[in-house]
Design a protein around this motif. Structure first.
Motif, mmCIF file in Angstrom:
data_model
loop_
_atom_site.group_PDB
_atom_site.id
_atom_site.type_symbol
_atom_site.label_atom_id
_atom_site.label_comp_id
_atom_site.label_asym_id
_atom_site.label_seq_id
_atom_site.Cartn_x
_atom_site.Cartn_y
_atom_site.Cartn_z
ATOM 1 N N UNK A 287 0.795 -1.235 0.000
ATOM 2 C CA UNK A 287 0.000 0.000 0.000
ATOM 3 C C UNK A 287 0.825 1.281 0.000
ATOM 4 N N UNK A 288 2.061 1.227 0.426
ATOM 5 C CA UNK A 288 2.869 2.439 0.573
ATOM 6 C C UNK A 288 3.807 2.570 -0.620
ATOM 7 N N UNK A 289 3.508 3.514 -1.514
ATOM 8 C CA UNK A 289 4.281 3.665 -2.742
ATOM 9 C C UNK A 289 5.750 4.017 -2.454
ATOM 10 N N UNK A 290 5.980 4.893 -1.462
ATOM 11 C CA UNK A 290 7.347 5.295 -1.148
ATOM 12 C C UNK A 290 8.150 4.116 -0.603
ATOM 13 N N UNK A 294 11.318 2.446 -2.585
ATOM 14 C CA UNK A 294 12.637 2.428 -1.945
ATOM 15 C C UNK A 294 13.200 1.018 -1.912
ATOM 16 N N UNK A 295 12.344 0.061 -1.613
ATOM 17 C CA UNK A 295 12.776 -1.335 -1.582
ATOM 18 C C UNK A 295 13.074 -1.840 -2.987
ATOM 19 N N UNK A 296 12.199 -1.516 -3.930
ATOM 20 C CA UNK A 296 12.385 -1.987 -5.297
ATOM 21 C C UNK A 296 13.620 -1.390 -5.934
ATOM 22 N N UNK A 297 13.946 -0.168 -5.562
ATOM 23 C CA UNK A 297 15.107 0.486 -6.148
ATOM 24 C C UNK A 297 16.430 0.061 -5.560
ATOM 25 N N UNK A 490 15.714 -14.586 -3.455
ATOM 26 C CA UNK A 490 14.880 -14.904 -4.598
ATOM 27 C C UNK A 490 13.594 -14.107 -4.589
ATOM 28 N N UNK A 491 12.890 -14.118 -3.454
ATOM 29 C CA UNK A 491 11.593 -13.451 -3.390
ATOM 30 C C UNK A 491 11.700 -11.964 -3.597
ATOM 31 N N UNK A 492 12.655 -11.324 -2.915
ATOM 32 C CA UNK A 492 12.751 -9.870 -3.017
ATOM 33 C C UNK A 492 13.323 -9.445 -4.345
ATOM 34 N N UNK A 493 14.141 -10.270 -4.974
ATOM 35 C CA UNK A 493 14.603 -9.942 -6.316
ATOM 36 C C UNK A 493 13.424 -9.921 -7.283
ATOM 37 N N UNK A 500 9.622 -2.279 -9.979
ATOM 38 C CA UNK A 500 10.292 -1.207 -10.722
ATOM 39 C C UNK A 500 9.387 -0.655 -11.822
ATOM 40 N N UNK A 501 8.471 -1.498 -12.279
ATOM 41 C CA UNK A 501 7.555 -1.035 -13.303
ATOM 42 C C UNK A 501 6.328 -0.339 -12.747
#
Length: 504
Positions: A287-290, A294-297, A490-493, A500-501
């Protein structure tokens, strides 16, 4: 059940009298959260609706230490400031964990059937001890737990995570509170204790009920105590490689009562916070875009993400309790001998004195109050982190396109005396067969892709080889990994690639 209501000023060690006329605290008495002398209650409609808002009201009305009421309109002090929380937690000579100091207990105002009784009645365990006795008891507990942090806790977490996902994966939807977060920690803990797996669901229900301080909290506490007593008796006769047996064998020479009670405090202190930590982290991810971006980046690792959640949404909002050993002062408040203090963990984490801007992330900062502090810092903190870290990583490796199934505005919480619990987290995802994913143990394209290097769970040994589980009753080898265990990361990758999209 009817609760005894203390008379204002009763007892030699009673809390100070109510605020003078004109004090903002008087106005609180007119609202749904107001009680005796206009003090606000930490239970009831106001506290249940929005506890964080209540804490800020108390901070603005009283400063870093506020007089409040607990069930039965028992008067206590709520510590709201970050510095003041640390001062109380780190000074047992002034603020003891021994509840026998409490004037309300000494005067018979907390009978055995009171909702606070399971949390405050003195028992022979480290939670209620200070000094050398506390060191003796806590050392036995931490030594016994450490035997397993280095011998494959991850293996248990992954096994039960896969079992839980197997139960809902093909449906393409799941409530990840009821079907995952609620179930995982206690299943792991009961395995470490040497209990049969069927005890897990019953203990989940009883532990949740007890920590919420409901009218059936005493019955739930009795069920947990009886179950653990039978376990101790059995392990005296049939020791094995489990926490119960290690406590019995420890050189500290714990009695059966001490072993039982330390198992109970570990079960409660490691379960409920870990349930909430898993649920809160998943909610923030979905739910939290920020937070998600941050995690995805790659600006935040999974352990860092857990620490951010521990700052923003600590699993336990308060911690009961500390008792003044003599007359003293705290933030200008006159604390009398025998007064009870409640640590405001959630309130202290958002204290403007330490976090003037709540939007600034705190990557890797562990100075939060989520696990309390001082000599009584939560003994299950590393176990909880390991369960949450490994469970979330495994979940997201199985369900990489996990998404919230309802508008985030529809999510609801249950607030209790010591915690704020997400009621449900409805999610949806593509079933594995439709997505072309292989189930654990099957060959898949993703299984053949290069993977990031493993990241160790705090305190846990992570092996690189694949081994079969040991026969029942045999201790797992250090670093043992089940055949279905995914490589770390694996999961977080997968989540990073997906987010990222979306996170921009």
């Amino acid at each position: 059940m009817p609760f005894p209501r203390p008379e204002p000023g009763a007892g030699a060690g009673a809390a100070p009298a109510g605020p003078p006329p004109g004090c903002p605290a008087h106005a609180a008495g007119a609202g749904p959260g107001g009680g005796a002398d206009g003090l606000r209650r930490l239970f009831g409609p106001e506290a249940d609706t929005d506890p964080m808002r209540l804490y800020e009201k108390l901070r603005s009305e009283h400063g870093p230490v506020a007089p409040v009421l607990l069930p039965g309109d028992v008067r206590v002090w709520l510590v709201l400031g970050h510095r003041e929380n640390l001062e109380v937690a780190r000074t047992p000579s002034l603020f003891s964990r021994d509840s026998r100091y409490w004037h309300a207990m000494r005067e018979g105002r907390i009978p055995p059937d009171h909702p606070l009784a399971p949390l405050t009645t003195w028992q022979p365990l480290c939670v209620f001890a200070d000094g050398m006795e506390h060191q003796r008891l806590r050392q036995a507990l931490t030594d016994s737990l450490s035997r397993f942090e280095s011998r494959g806790i991850r293996r248990y977490v992954i096994r039960f995570t896969h079992q839980l996902i197997d139960g809902f994966e093909n449906a393409g939807q799941a409530d990840l509170v009821e079907q995952f977060a609620d179930q995982l920690p206690l299943r792991v803990i009961t395995q470490l204790f040497g209990m049969e797996e069927e005890y897990g669901p019953q203990l989940v229900k009883a532990a949740k009920d007890m920590i919420q301080g409901t009218e059936t909290a005493v019955e739930s506490n009795d069920f947990i105590t009886d179950t653990l007593q039978r376990l101790v008796e059995r392990k005296r006769v049939e020791p094995a490689h489990d926490v119960a047996s290690k406590l019995i064998e420890h050189p500290a020479g714990l009695s059966d009562d001490e072993v039982r009670e330390h198992l109970r405090v570990t079960l409660v202190s490691a379960n409920e916070p870990t349930v909430n930590l898993i649920a809160n982290t998943l909610r923030m991810l979905l739910t939290d875009r920020r937070f998600r971006a941050t995690l995805a980046g790659g600006h935040m690792t999974l352990p860092d993400a857990l620490e951010q959640v521990l700052w923003d949404e600590p699993p336990m909002t308060t911690n009961i309790g500390r008792w003044a050993t003599g007359d003293t002062q705290l933030a200008g408040r006159k604390i009398k001998a025998g007064d009870m203090l409640v640590l405001g963990l959630a309130a202290g984490n958002v204290d403007p004195a330490v976090r003037p801007d709540l939007s600034v992330p705190l990557h890797g900062n562990r100075s939060h109050l989520a696990f309390s502090a001082g000599p009584h810092e939560c003994p299950g903190r590393d176990l909880g982190r390991a369960i949450a870290d490994t469970g979330l990583d495994t979940l997201l490796s199985r369900l990489p396109d996990l998404r919230l199934a309802v508008p985030h505005e529809e999510l609801r919480w249950d607030s209790a005396l010591m915690s704020r619990r997400l009621v449900a987290l409805p999610t949806s995802f593509t079933p594995p067969r439709q997505a072309g994913r292989a189930r654990p143990g099957e060959t898949s394209m993703s299984a053949r892709q290069p993977l990031p290097p493993p990241q160790p769970v705090p305190g846990a040994a992570v092996g690189t080889q694949t081994r079969r589980p040991p026969p029942p009753g045999e201790a797992p080898a250090a670093g043992a990994v089940s055949p279905s265990e995914p490589a770390r990361g694996t999961g977080w990758a997968a989540v990073k690639r997906r987010l990222r999209g979306r996170g921009r």
